[in-house]
Design a protein around this motif. Structure first.
Motif, PDB file in Angstrom:
ATOM      1  N   PRO A 194       0.814  -1.213   0.000  1.00 11.02           N
ATOM      2  CA  PRO A 194       0.000   0.000   0.000  1.00 11.02           C
ATOM      3  C   PRO A 194       0.853   1.271   0.000  1.00 11.02           C
ATOM      4  O   PRO A 194       1.905   1.323   0.636  1.00 11.02           O
ATOM      5  N   ALA A 195       0.357   2.280  -0.724  1.00  6.96           N
ATOM      6  CA  ALA A 195       1.026   3.576  -0.762  1.00  6.96           C
ATOM      7  C   ALA A 195       0.006   4.665  -1.067  1.00  6.96           C
ATOM      8  O   ALA A 195      -0.966   4.437  -1.785  1.00  6.96           O
ATOM      9  N   GLY A 196       0.253   5.842  -0.517  1.00  7.37           N
ATOM     10  CA  GLY A 196      -0.550   7.019  -0.815  1.00  7.37           C
ATOM     11  C   GLY A 196       0.172   7.862  -1.850  1.00  7.37           C
ATOM     12  O   GLY A 196       1.375   8.089  -1.741  1.00  7.37           O
ATOM     13  N   VAL A 197      -0.563   8.314  -2.856  1.00  4.82           N
ATOM     14  CA  VAL A 197       0.006   9.107  -3.940  1.00  4.82           C
ATOM     15  C   VAL A 197      -0.710  10.448  -3.992  1.00  4.82           C
ATOM     16  O   VAL A 197      -1.944  10.495  -4.047  1.00  4.82           O
ATOM     17  N   ALA A 198       0.068  11.534  -3.956  1.00  4.54           N
ATOM     18  CA  ALA A 198      -0.484  12.876  -4.123  1.00  4.54           C
ATOM     19  C   ALA A 198      -0.377  13.258  -5.590  1.00  4.54           C
ATOM     20  O   ALA A 198       0.682  13.082  -6.202  1.00  4.54           O
ATOM     21  N   PHE A 199      -1.476  13.764  -6.161  1.00  4.79           N
ATOM     22  CA  PHE A 199      -1.458  14.208  -7.547  1.00  4.79           C
ATOM     23  C   PHE A 199      -0.751  15.554  -7.632  1.00  4.79           C
ATOM     24  O   PHE A 199      -0.824  16.369  -6.711  1.00  4.79           O
ATOM     25  N   ARG A 200      -0.086  15.792  -8.759  1.00  5.15           N
ATOM     26  CA  ARG A 200       0.658  17.041  -8.954  1.00  5.15           C
ATOM     27  C   ARG A 200       0.355  17.642 -10.315  1.00  5.15           C
ATOM     28  O   ARG A 200       0.285  16.927 -11.310  1.00  5.15           O
ATOM     29  N   GLY A 201       0.181  18.955 -10.324  1.00  8.20           N
ATOM     30  CA  GLY A 201       0.085  19.687 -11.583  1.00  8.20           C
ATOM     31  C   GLY A 201      -1.194  19.515 -12.366  1.00  8.20           C
ATOM     32  O   GLY A 201      -1.193  19.732 -13.577  1.00  8.20           O
ATOM     33  N   LEU A 202      -2.295  19.139 -11.710  1.00  3.31           N
ATOM     34  CA  LEU A 202      -3.561  19.011 -12.436  1.00  3.31           C
ATOM     35  C   LEU A 202      -4.076  20.391 -12.835  1.00  3.31           C
ATOM     36  O   LEU A 202      -4.149  21.294 -12.010  1.00  3.31           O
ATOM     37  N   THR A 203      -4.440  20.545 -14.098  1.00  2.00           N
ATOM     38  CA  THR A 203      -5.091  21.772 -14.539  1.00  2.00           C
ATOM     39  C   THR A 203      -6.567  21.704 -14.143  1.00  2.00           C
ATOM     40  O   THR A 203      -7.078  20.622 -13.809  1.00  2.00           O
ATOM     41  N   GLU A 204      -7.242  22.817 -14.210  1.00  4.26           N
ATOM     42  CA  GLU A 204      -8.673  22.818 -13.872  1.00  4.26           C
ATOM     43  C   GLU A 204      -9.480  21.909 -14.804  1.00  4.26           C
ATOM     44  O   GLU A 204     -10.338  21.163 -14.331  1.00  4.26           O
ATOM     45  N   PRO A 205      -9.227  21.915 -16.121  1.00  2.00           N
ATOM     46  CA  PRO A 205      -9.966  20.973 -16.992  1.00  2.00           C
ATOM     47  C   PRO A 205      -9.669  19.511 -16.632  1.00  2.00           C
ATOM     48  O   PRO A 205     -10.571  18.671 -16.663  1.00  2.00           O
ATOM     49  N   GLU A 206      -8.414  19.202 -16.287  1.00  2.00           N
ATOM     50  CA  GLU A 206      -8.076  17.828 -15.897  1.00  2.00           C
ATOM     51  C   GLU A 206      -8.760  17.458 -14.588  1.00  2.00           C
ATOM     52  O   GLU A 206      -9.264  16.344 -14.431  1.00  2.00           O
ATOM     53  N   ARG A 207      -8.803  18.412 -13.647  1.00  2.00           N
ATOM     54  CA  ARG A 207      -9.475  18.171 -12.363  1.00  2.00           C
ATOM     55  C   ARG A 207     -10.966  17.902 -12.600  1.00  2.00           C
ATOM     56  O   ARG A 207     -11.535  16.984 -12.014  1.00  2.00           O
ATOM     57  N   ALA A 208     -11.598  18.686 -13.469  1.00  2.39           N
ATOM     58  CA  ALA A 208     -13.023  18.492 -13.767  1.00  2.39           C
ATOM     59  C   ALA A 208     -13.252  17.121 -14.399  1.00  2.39           C
ATOM     60  O   ALA A 208     -14.218  16.419 -14.052  1.00  2.39           O
ATOM     61  N   ARG A 209     -12.364  16.723 -15.298  1.00  5.71           N
ATOM     62  CA  ARG A 209     -12.474  15.406 -15.932  1.00  5.71           C
ATOM     63  C   ARG A 209     -12.292  14.289 -14.920  1.00  5.71           C
ATOM     64  O   ARG A 209     -12.961  13.253 -14.972  1.00  5.71           O
ATOM     65  N   LEU A 210     -11.351  14.495 -13.975  1.00  9.19           N
ATOM     66  CA  LEU A 210     -11.118  13.501 -12.930  1.00  9.19           C
ATOM     67  C   LEU A 210     -12.352  13.357 -12.043  1.00  9.19           C
ATOM     68  O   LEU A 210     -12.752  12.248 -11.703  1.00  9.19           O
ATOM     69  N   ILE A 211     -12.965  14.464 -11.697  1.00  5.28           N
ATOM     70  CA  ILE A 211     -14.193  14.413 -10.878  1.00  5.28           C
ATOM     71  C   ILE A 211     -15.270  13.615 -11.611  1.00  5.28           C
ATOM     72  O   ILE A 211     -15.931  12.758 -11.025  1.00  5.28           O
ATOM     73  N   ASP A 212     -15.437  13.872 -12.907  1.00  2.80           N
ATOM     74  CA  ASP A 212     -16.424  13.116 -13.693  1.00  2.80           C
ATOM     75  C   ASP A 212     -16.071  11.622 -13.690  1.00  2.80           C
ATOM     76  O   ASP A 212     -16.952  10.762 -13.579  1.00  2.80           O
ATOM     77  N   ALA A 213     -14.781  11.307 -13.823  1.00  2.00           N
ATOM     78  CA  ALA A 213     -14.355   9.900 -13.832  1.00  2.00           C
ATOM     79  C   ALA A 213     -14.636   9.251 -12.492  1.00  2.00           C
ATOM     80  O   ALA A 213     -15.111   8.107 -12.426  1.00  2.00           O
ATOM     81  N   ILE A 214     -14.349   9.957 -11.396  1.00  2.00           N
ATOM     82  CA  ILE A 214     -14.604   9.420 -10.060  1.00  2.00           C
ATOM     83  C   ILE A 214     -16.098   9.160  -9.880  1.00  2.00           C
ATOM     84  O   ILE A 214     -16.499   8.095  -9.390  1.00  2.00           O
ATOM     85  N   LEU A 215     -16.916  10.110 -10.267  1.00  2.00           N
ATOM     86  CA  LEU A 215     -18.367   9.924 -10.130  1.00  2.00           C
ATOM     87  C   LEU A 215     -18.863   8.760 -10.979  1.00  2.00           C
ATOM     88  O   LEU A 215     -19.791   8.059 -10.601  1.00  2.00           O
ATOM     89  N   GLY A 216     -18.210   8.522 -12.122  1.00  2.00           N
ATOM     90  CA  GLY A 216     -18.582   7.406 -12.985  1.00  2.00           C
ATOM     91  C   GLY A 216     -18.168   6.052 -12.433  1.00  2.00           C
ATOM     92  O   GLY A 216     -18.619   5.019 -12.922  1.00  2.00           O
ATOM     93  N   MET A 217     -17.291   6.024 -11.423  1.00  2.00           N
ATOM     94  CA  MET A 217     -16.832   4.754 -10.837  1.00  2.00           C
ATOM     95  C   MET A 217     -17.807   4.197  -9.804  1.00  2.00           C
ATOM     96  O   MET A 217     -17.642   3.099  -9.327  1.00  2.00           O
ATOM     97  N   ARG A 218     -18.822   4.957  -9.456  1.00  2.00           N
ATOM     98  CA  ARG A 218     -19.773   4.518  -8.438  1.00  2.00           C
ATOM     99  C   ARG A 218     -20.522   3.294  -8.863  1.00  2.00           C
ATOM    100  O   ARG A 218     -20.823   3.008  -9.926  1.00  2.00           O
TER     101      ARG A 218
END
Length: 99
Positions: free
Chosen positions: A75-99
């Motif tokens: 196990p390891a914790g990973v901090a994301f680095r350098g996400l742009t706002e469009p990438e962050r928005a896309r990531l949020i959509d991807a996370i919500l789609g994993m439900r």
């Protein structure tokens, strides 16, 4: 959010792609189980699959890791680095789609 899926990860700048198990993800980081132990500070690139379009590529670094394997992975914790706002928005959509 808790998830359980294998994703491709490139460890280091010149590393080969490996598979890691994505256990938990949020907009700032993730917990993964790697096939080997990784020290804090290790840089990597994650490829998060999405329902439509190309996977999201995210740069990150290990911020904590356990010295011993648990349930077949390290196990390891990973901090994301350098996400742009469009990438962050896309990531949020991807996370919500994993439900």
């Amino acid at each position: 959010m808790d998830v359980d899926r294998a994703i491709p990860v490139r460890i280091g700048e010149d590393g080969d792609d490996e598979s890691a198990r994505l256990v938990n993800i949020g907009v700032d980081g993730a917990r993964l189980d790697f096939p080997r132990g990784l020290p804090a500070g290790t840089t990597l690139r994650l490829r998060i699959p999405v329902a439509t379009g190309a996977p999201i590529e995210i740069a990150g670094a290990v911020v904590w890791s356990l010295a011993e394997a648990q349930d077949g992975g390290w196990p390891a914790g990973v901090a994301f680095r350098g996400l742009t706002e469009p990438e962050r928005a896309r990531l949020i959509d991807a996370i919500l789609g994993m439900r």
